[in-house]
Structures are given as structure tokens and as C-alpha cells.
Design a protein around this motif. Structure first.
Motif, PDB file in Angstrom:
ATOM      1  N   VAL A   1      64.009  23.900  87.417  1.00 38.93           N
ATOM      2  CA  VAL A   1      64.102  23.432  88.791  1.00 38.93           C
ATOM      3  C   VAL A   1      65.045  24.377  89.545  1.00 38.93           C
ATOM      4  O   VAL A   1      66.195  24.574  89.143  1.00 38.93           O
ATOM      5  CB  VAL A   1      64.641  21.987  88.852  1.00 38.93           C
ATOM      6  CG1 VAL A   1      64.781  21.532  90.289  1.00 38.93           C
ATOM      7  CG2 VAL A   1      63.730  21.048  88.075  1.00 38.93           C
ATOM      8  N   ALA A   2      64.546  24.969  90.623  1.00 43.57           N
ATOM      9  CA  ALA A   2      65.335  25.935  91.392  1.00 43.57           C
ATOM     10  C   ALA A   2      66.476  25.239  92.127  1.00 43.57           C
ATOM     11  O   ALA A   2      66.279  24.200  92.757  1.00 43.57           O
ATOM     12  CB  ALA A   2      64.448  26.665  92.384  1.00 43.57           C
ATOM     13  N   GLY A   3      67.673  25.788  92.024  1.00 45.94           N
ATOM     14  CA  GLY A   3      68.822  25.271  92.754  1.00 45.94           C
ATOM     15  C   GLY A   3      69.507  24.077  92.123  1.00 45.94           C
ATOM     16  O   GLY A   3      70.501  23.593  92.649  1.00 45.94           O
ATOM     17  N   ALA A   4      69.005  23.587  91.013  1.00 48.79           N
ATOM     18  CA  ALA A   4      69.615  22.424  90.365  1.00 48.79           C
ATOM     19  C   ALA A   4      70.685  22.878  89.388  1.00 48.79           C
ATOM     20  O   ALA A   4      70.566  23.928  88.762  1.00 48.79           O
ATOM     21  CB  ALA A   4      68.547  21.614  89.635  1.00 48.79           C
ATOM     22  N   LYS A   5      71.750  22.070  89.275  1.00 49.44           N
ATOM     23  CA  LYS A   5      72.783  22.371  88.297  1.00 49.44           C
ATOM     24  C   LYS A   5      73.495  21.093  87.890  1.00 49.44           C
ATOM     25  O   LYS A   5      73.492  20.101  88.616  1.00 49.44           O
ATOM     26  CB  LYS A   5      73.771  23.396  88.827  1.00 49.44           C
ATOM     27  CG  LYS A   5      74.623  22.926  89.969  1.00 49.44           C
ATOM     28  CD  LYS A   5      75.618  23.986  90.369  1.00 49.44           C
ATOM     29  CE  LYS A   5      76.515  23.455  91.480  1.00 49.44           C
ATOM     30  NZ  LYS A   5      77.575  24.396  91.797  1.00 49.44           N
ATOM     31  N   ILE A   6      74.091  21.161  86.714  1.00 50.25           N
ATOM     32  CA  ILE A   6      74.836  20.036  86.163  1.00 50.25           C
ATOM     33  C   ILE A   6      76.211  20.550  85.769  1.00 50.25           C
ATOM     34  O   ILE A   6      76.329  21.606  85.151  1.00 50.25           O
ATOM     35  CB  ILE A   6      74.120  19.442  84.928  1.00 50.25           C
ATOM     36  CG1 ILE A   6      72.818  18.778  85.350  1.00 50.25           C
ATOM     37  CG2 ILE A   6      75.014  18.447  84.202  1.00 50.25           C
ATOM     38  CD1 ILE A   6      72.024  18.209  84.208  1.00 50.25           C
ATOM     39  N   THR A   7      77.243  19.809  86.148  1.00 45.73           N
ATOM     40  CA  THR A   7      78.585  20.159  85.700  1.00 45.73           C
ATOM     41  C   THR A   7      78.961  19.238  84.552  1.00 45.73           C
ATOM     42  O   THR A   7      78.667  18.035  84.592  1.00 45.73           O
ATOM     43  CB  THR A   7      79.623  20.019  86.833  1.00 45.73           C
ATOM     44  OG1 THR A   7      79.595  18.677  87.316  1.00 45.73           O
ATOM     45  CG2 THR A   7      79.319  20.976  87.968  1.00 45.73           C
ATOM     46  N   ALA A   8      79.565  19.809  83.531  1.00 47.53           N
ATOM     47  CA  ALA A   8      79.954  19.045  82.352  1.00 47.53           C
ATOM     48  C   ALA A   8      81.339  19.495  81.908  1.00 47.53           C
ATOM     49  O   ALA A   8      81.759  20.619  82.184  1.00 47.53           O
ATOM     50  CB  ALA A   8      78.945  19.241  81.235  1.00 47.53           C
ATOM     51  N   ARG A   9      82.030  18.612  81.208  1.00 43.62           N
ATOM     52  CA  ARG A   9      83.365  18.912  80.701  1.00 43.62           C
ATOM     53  C   ARG A   9      83.320  18.922  79.186  1.00 43.62           C
ATOM     54  O   ARG A   9      82.740  18.037  78.561  1.00 43.62           O
ATOM     55  CB  ARG A   9      84.363  17.854  81.180  1.00 43.62           C
ATOM     56  CG  ARG A   9      85.801  18.156  80.846  1.00 43.62           C
ATOM     57  CD  ARG A   9      86.744  17.198  81.545  1.00 43.62           C
ATOM     58  NE  ARG A   9      86.446  15.808  81.266  1.00 43.62           N
ATOM     59  CZ  ARG A   9      86.957  15.120  80.240  1.00 43.62           C
ATOM     60  NH1 ARG A   9      87.797  15.694  79.409  1.00 43.62           N
ATOM     61  NH2 ARG A   9      86.636  13.864  80.074  1.00 43.62           N
ATOM     62  N   VAL A  10      83.921  19.944  78.573  1.00 48.01           N
ATOM     63  CA  VAL A  10      83.954  20.062  77.117  1.00 48.01           C
ATOM     64  C   VAL A  10      85.019  19.101  76.590  1.00 48.01           C
ATOM     65  O   VAL A  10      86.188  19.202  76.960  1.00 48.01           O
ATOM     66  CB  VAL A  10      84.271  21.511  76.688  1.00 48.01           C
ATOM     67  CG1 VAL A  10      84.382  21.602  75.180  1.00 48.01           C
ATOM     68  CG2 VAL A  10      83.213  22.465  77.204  1.00 48.01           C
ATOM     69  N   ILE A  11      84.604  18.161  75.748  1.00 44.79           N
ATOM     70  CA  ILE A  11      85.524  17.176  75.184  1.00 44.79           C
ATOM     71  C   ILE A  11      86.092  17.665  73.855  1.00 44.79           C
ATOM     72  O   ILE A  11      87.287  17.594  73.623  1.00 44.79           O
ATOM     73  CB  ILE A  11      84.820  15.817  74.987  1.00 44.79           C
ATOM     74  CG1 ILE A  11      84.408  15.262  76.336  1.00 44.79           C
ATOM     75  CG2 ILE A  11      85.720  14.843  74.253  1.00 44.79           C
ATOM     76  CD1 ILE A  11      83.583  14.022  76.246  1.00 44.79           C
ATOM     77  N   ALA A  12      85.214  18.162  72.965  1.00 43.04           N
ATOM     78  CA  ALA A  12      85.673  18.565  71.637  1.00 43.04           C
ATOM     79  C   ALA A  12      84.664  19.503  70.991  1.00 43.04           C
ATOM     80  O   ALA A  12      83.508  19.587  71.427  1.00 43.04           O
ATOM     81  CB  ALA A  12      85.872  17.330  70.752  1.00 43.04           C
ATOM     82  N   HIS A  13      85.133  20.190  69.978  1.00 45.89           N
ATOM     83  CA  HIS A  13      84.276  20.970  69.092  1.00 45.89           C
ATOM     84  C   HIS A  13      84.379  20.341  67.712  1.00 45.89           C
ATOM     85  O   HIS A  13      85.425  19.801  67.346  1.00 45.89           O
ATOM     86  CB  HIS A  13      84.735  22.429  69.011  1.00 45.89           C
ATOM     87  CG  HIS A  13      84.631  23.167  70.302  1.00 45.89           C
ATOM     88  ND1 HIS A  13      83.428  23.512  70.866  1.00 45.89           N
ATOM     89  CD2 HIS A  13      85.583  23.621  71.158  1.00 45.89           C
ATOM     90  CE1 HIS A  13      83.647  24.163  71.996  1.00 45.89           C
ATOM     91  NE2 HIS A  13      84.958  24.225  72.206  1.00 45.89           N
ATOM     92  N   GLY A  14      83.310  20.425  66.934  1.00 43.91           N
ATOM     93  CA  GLY A  14      83.352  19.837  65.602  1.00 43.91           C
ATOM     94  C   GLY A  14      82.191  20.301  64.755  1.00 43.91           C
ATOM     95  O   GLY A  14      81.478  21.251  65.105  1.00 43.91           O
TER      96      GLY A  14
END
Length: 103
Positions: free
Chosen positions: A54-67
Motif C-alpha cells: 500500500v503506497a504511503g502507508a506506514k506503521i510505527t512500532a517500539r522494540v520491547i525485547a530481544h530473545g
């Protein structure tokens, strides 16, 4: 509002505020990242499908953890040949909290 994203060769259906585990992403814990490979966005009956994204769409996410995921055991055996092989594998992951979805 929900979206279908592609990351790490897999597709995930996400909603704002949801926590998901995806293939490992090289980002620091607590960092904000932007996911731009959105395949579909839906809100009620209105669905917007990309070709392929989808052109122009984006999602922001926050990194909580690695495992690492639990161990997957691999066992190979040939009957009557006295052959047995044991192996294990643990896949790395990054846990994300989905922030906002914008079309």
C-alpha cells in the motif's frame, strides 16, 4: 483498524497496541522503528489492498525485547541401521509493540 505487514519473510496481521514476535530486527530495545511493507489495511468494511504494498502507508512500532524461541528438537533415525542423530535449534526473535497505523 488493522493491517497485514510483511517482515522477515513472513506476514502478520496487526492491530494498534498489540505485541508480536517477529524475526530478529537489528534495533536497540526501546527504539521506535517504522514498518513500511504494508500489504493490506482494513477498517470495518473498507479494505485497501496493495499491489504488492500500500503506497504511503506506514506503521510505527517500539522494540520491547530481544530473545530466543523455545528449542525445536530434530531427531533423525534409520531403522535397523544403528543410526540416530539428535540436533536442536533456537530461533532469535524481536518483540514489538505496534503503535500507530497510518494509511
Amino acid at each position: 483498524m488493522y493491517a497485514v505487514i510483511k517482515t522477515g519473510g513472513k506476514q502478520y496481521r496487526v492491530v494498534a497496541g498489540e505485541k508480536i514476535k517477529v524475526e530478529q530486527i537489528p534495533a536497540d530495545v526501546g527504539a521506535e522503528i517504522t514498518l513500511d511493507q504494508i500489504l493490506m489495511i482494513g477498517e470495518g468494511e473498507a479494505v485497501k489492498v496493495g499491489t504488492p504494498i500500500v503506497a504511503g502507508a506506514k506503521i510505527t512500532a517500539r522494540v520491547i525485547a530481544h530473545g530466543r524461541h523455545p528449542k525445536v528438537k530434530i531427531f533423525k533415525m534409520r531403522r535397523r541401521k544403528h543410526y540416530q542423530k539428535h540436533q536442536g535449534h533456537r530461533q532469535n526473535y524481536t518483540e514489538l509493540e505496534i503503535g500507530s497505523i497510518s494509511a
